[in-house]
Scaffold this motif. Structure first.
Motif, PDB file in Angstrom:
ATOM      1  N   VAL A 176      60.182  -2.855   1.817  1.00  0.00           N
ATOM      2  CA  VAL A 176      60.980  -3.525   2.845  1.00  0.00           C
ATOM      3  C   VAL A 176      60.076  -4.295   3.804  1.00  0.00           C
ATOM      4  N   CYS A 177      60.732  -5.182   4.572  1.00  0.00           N
ATOM      5  CA  CYS A 177      60.039  -5.905   5.640  1.00  0.00           C
ATOM      6  C   CYS A 177      60.485  -5.337   6.981  1.00  0.00           C
ATOM      7  N   LEU A 178      59.517  -5.058   7.852  1.00  0.00           N
ATOM      8  CA  LEU A 178      59.800  -4.554   9.201  1.00  0.00           C
ATOM      9  C   LEU A 178      59.577  -5.719  10.158  1.00  0.00           C
ATOM     10  N   ILE A 179      60.645  -6.435  10.422  1.00  0.00           N
ATOM     11  CA  ILE A 179      60.545  -7.709  11.143  1.00  0.00           C
ATOM     12  C   ILE A 179      60.646  -7.467  12.643  1.00  0.00           C
ATOM     13  N   PHE A 180      59.807  -8.162  13.414  1.00  0.00           N
ATOM     14  CA  PHE A 180      59.838  -8.038  14.874  1.00  0.00           C
ATOM     15  C   PHE A 180      60.803  -9.098  15.406  1.00  0.00           C
ATOM     16  N   PRO A 181      61.975  -8.674  15.870  1.00  0.00           N
ATOM     17  CA  PRO A 181      63.044  -9.645  16.091  1.00  0.00           C
ATOM     18  C   PRO A 181      62.887 -10.498  17.338  1.00  0.00           C
ATOM     19  N   GLN A 182      61.799 -10.314  18.085  1.00  0.00           N
ATOM     20  CA  GLN A 182      61.573 -11.208  19.219  1.00  0.00           C
ATOM     21  C   GLN A 182      61.490 -12.654  18.760  1.00  0.00           C
ATOM     22  N   SER A 183      61.086 -12.882  17.513  1.00  0.00           N
ATOM     23  CA  SER A 183      60.949 -14.261  17.019  1.00  0.00           C
ATOM     24  C   SER A 183      62.263 -14.830  16.488  1.00  0.00           C
ATOM     25  N   ILE A 184      63.318 -14.030  16.493  1.00  0.00           N
ATOM     26  CA  ILE A 184      64.618 -14.546  16.037  1.00  0.00           C
ATOM     27  C   ILE A 184      65.231 -15.420  17.136  1.00  0.00           C
ATOM     28  N   GLU A 185      65.733 -16.564  16.713  1.00  0.00           N
ATOM     29  CA  GLU A 185      66.290 -17.512  17.672  1.00  0.00           C
ATOM     30  C   GLU A 185      67.810 -17.443  17.662  1.00  0.00           C
ATOM     31  N   ASP A 191      72.935 -14.323  28.119  1.00  0.00           N
ATOM     32  CA  ASP A 191      73.938 -13.285  27.875  1.00  0.00           C
ATOM     33  C   ASP A 191      74.449 -13.342  26.439  1.00  0.00           C
ATOM     34  N   GLU A 192      74.706 -14.550  25.959  1.00  0.00           N
ATOM     35  CA  GLU A 192      75.187 -14.701  24.585  1.00  0.00           C
ATOM     36  C   GLU A 192      74.138 -14.195  23.595  1.00  0.00           C
ATOM     37  N   ARG A 193      72.892 -14.521  23.913  1.00  0.00           N
ATOM     38  CA  ARG A 193      71.791 -14.098  23.064  1.00  0.00           C
ATOM     39  C   ARG A 193      71.713 -12.571  23.006  1.00  0.00           C
ATOM     40  N   ARG A 194      71.774 -11.940  24.175  1.00  0.00           N
ATOM     41  CA  ARG A 194      71.706 -10.470  24.218  1.00  0.00           C
ATOM     42  C   ARG A 194      72.861  -9.849  23.445  1.00  0.00           C
ATOM     43  N   ARG A 195      74.046 -10.444  23.611  1.00  0.00           N
ATOM     44  CA  ARG A 195      75.218  -9.903  22.916  1.00  0.00           C
ATOM     45  C   ARG A 195      75.035  -9.979  21.405  1.00  0.00           C
ATOM     46  N   LYS A 196      74.585 -11.137  20.932  1.00  0.00           N
ATOM     47  CA  LYS A 196      74.408 -11.316  19.480  1.00  0.00           C
ATOM     48  C   LYS A 196      73.345 -10.333  18.953  1.00  0.00           C
ATOM     49  N   MET A 197      72.309 -10.163  19.754  1.00  0.00           N
ATOM     50  CA  MET A 197      71.199  -9.338  19.283  1.00  0.00           C
ATOM     51  C   MET A 197      71.490  -7.845  19.357  1.00  0.00           C
ATOM     52  N   GLU A 198      72.645  -7.495  19.886  1.00  0.00           N
ATOM     53  CA  GLU A 198      73.085  -6.089  19.820  1.00  0.00           C
ATOM     54  C   GLU A 198      73.133  -5.604  18.366  1.00  0.00           C
ATOM     55  N   LEU A 199      73.369  -6.550  17.448  1.00  0.00           N
ATOM     56  CA  LEU A 199      73.390  -6.204  16.024  1.00  0.00           C
ATOM     57  C   LEU A 199      72.047  -5.638  15.558  1.00  0.00           C
ATOM     58  N   LEU A 200      71.000  -5.973  16.298  1.00  0.00           N
ATOM     59  CA  LEU A 200      69.646  -5.552  15.900  1.00  0.00           C
ATOM     60  C   LEU A 200      69.181  -4.356  16.727  1.00  0.00           C
ATOM     61  N   ARG A 201      70.109  -3.795  17.484  1.00  0.00           N
ATOM     62  CA  ARG A 201      69.736  -2.732  18.419  1.00  0.00           C
ATOM     63  C   ARG A 201      69.135  -1.536  17.685  1.00  0.00           C
ATOM     64  N   PRO A 202      68.018  -1.022  18.201  1.00  0.00           N
ATOM     65  CA  PRO A 202      67.425   0.160  17.566  1.00  0.00           C
ATOM     66  C   PRO A 202      68.364   1.367  17.605  1.00  0.00           C
ATOM     67  N   THR A 203      68.182   2.245  16.635  1.00  0.00           N
ATOM     68  CA  THR A 203      68.972   3.468  16.584  1.00  0.00           C
ATOM     69  C   THR A 203      68.226   4.637  17.215  1.00  0.00           C
TER      70      THR A 203
END
Ligand SMILES: [Zn+2]
Ligand SMILES: [Zn+2]
Length: 206
Positions: free
Chosen positions: A138-147, A153-165
């Protein structure tokens, strides 16, 4: 000037990947995520990411990662110049580098080498943005580089999908993180559970 840091190399124990022989030749360049594909070949794009200078760009076709974690291990702290590392896990064929392997540099802390061999750290060769750790599967991607387009606020909301468990290797944290997520002394499900201040709650669940 003498380097007075830790004498041992600092592999990330958070996402262990057994060392493997370096792949012979350049075969790896023709497999995901390095194989160059058209967007049509790749399929519907869910995320786009790029490094600070823009020479490295990638696309992802899975919206919710297999998993996501914050790792507080010393290896991650040193390698990222940050108190902790946020990694999102994807299958290799769910990622594609737009320019293939060009502009990428590699570092294997297992082999102490910049030659490509798994597991490896993958960064931009120009601006050195850390892009991911590539494991064997697998790839362990650092999502800070995701645009993500839109407001913060919209960005934070969308990135909730990537929220750590969860948080792993919380024992070596540089700062407390009172966010309510499960915290493990070491590996997930294989070490003591800790509270936000690092006090033991209980042992590993089965
Ligand atoms: Zn780590
Ligand atoms: Zn760059």
């Amino acid at each position: 000037m003498a380097f007075t840091g830790p004498a041992e190399p600092l592999p990330c124990p958070g996402f262990p990947s057994k060392p493997s022989r370096s792949i012979q030749g350049e075969e790896w360049k023709h497999r995901p995520p390095y194989k160059i594909q058209t967007e049509a070949e790749f399929g519907p794009i869910k995320w786009r990411g790029k490094c600070l200078c823009g020479r490295v760009a990638y696309i992802l076709k899975r919206e919710k990662p297999l998993n996501a974690k914050y790792c507080h291990c010393r290896g991650c702290q040193v390698a990222h110049g940050a108190p902790l590392q946020w990694a999102t896990i994807f299958h290799k064929n769910e990622m594609s580098f737009i320019h293939g392997s060009s502009n990428l540099v590699f570092y294997s802390s297992t082999h102490k080498s910049q030659e490509y061999g798994l597991p490896t750290k993958v960064s931009c060769g120009n601006c050195r943005t850390p892009i991911m750790d590539e494991g064997r599967n697998v790839c362990l991607i650092f999502p800070q580089s995701i645009e993500v387009e839109g407001s913060n606020d919209e960005r934070r909301r969308k990135m909730e999908l990537l929220r750590p468990t969860c948080h792993i290797f919380y024992e070596s944290r540089m700062t407390d993180v009172p966010d309510g997520l499960p915290k493990w002394r070491g590996m997930e499900n294989d070490s003591d559970r800790l509270d936000g201040q690092g006090n033991r709650i209980d042992g590993p669940s089965q």
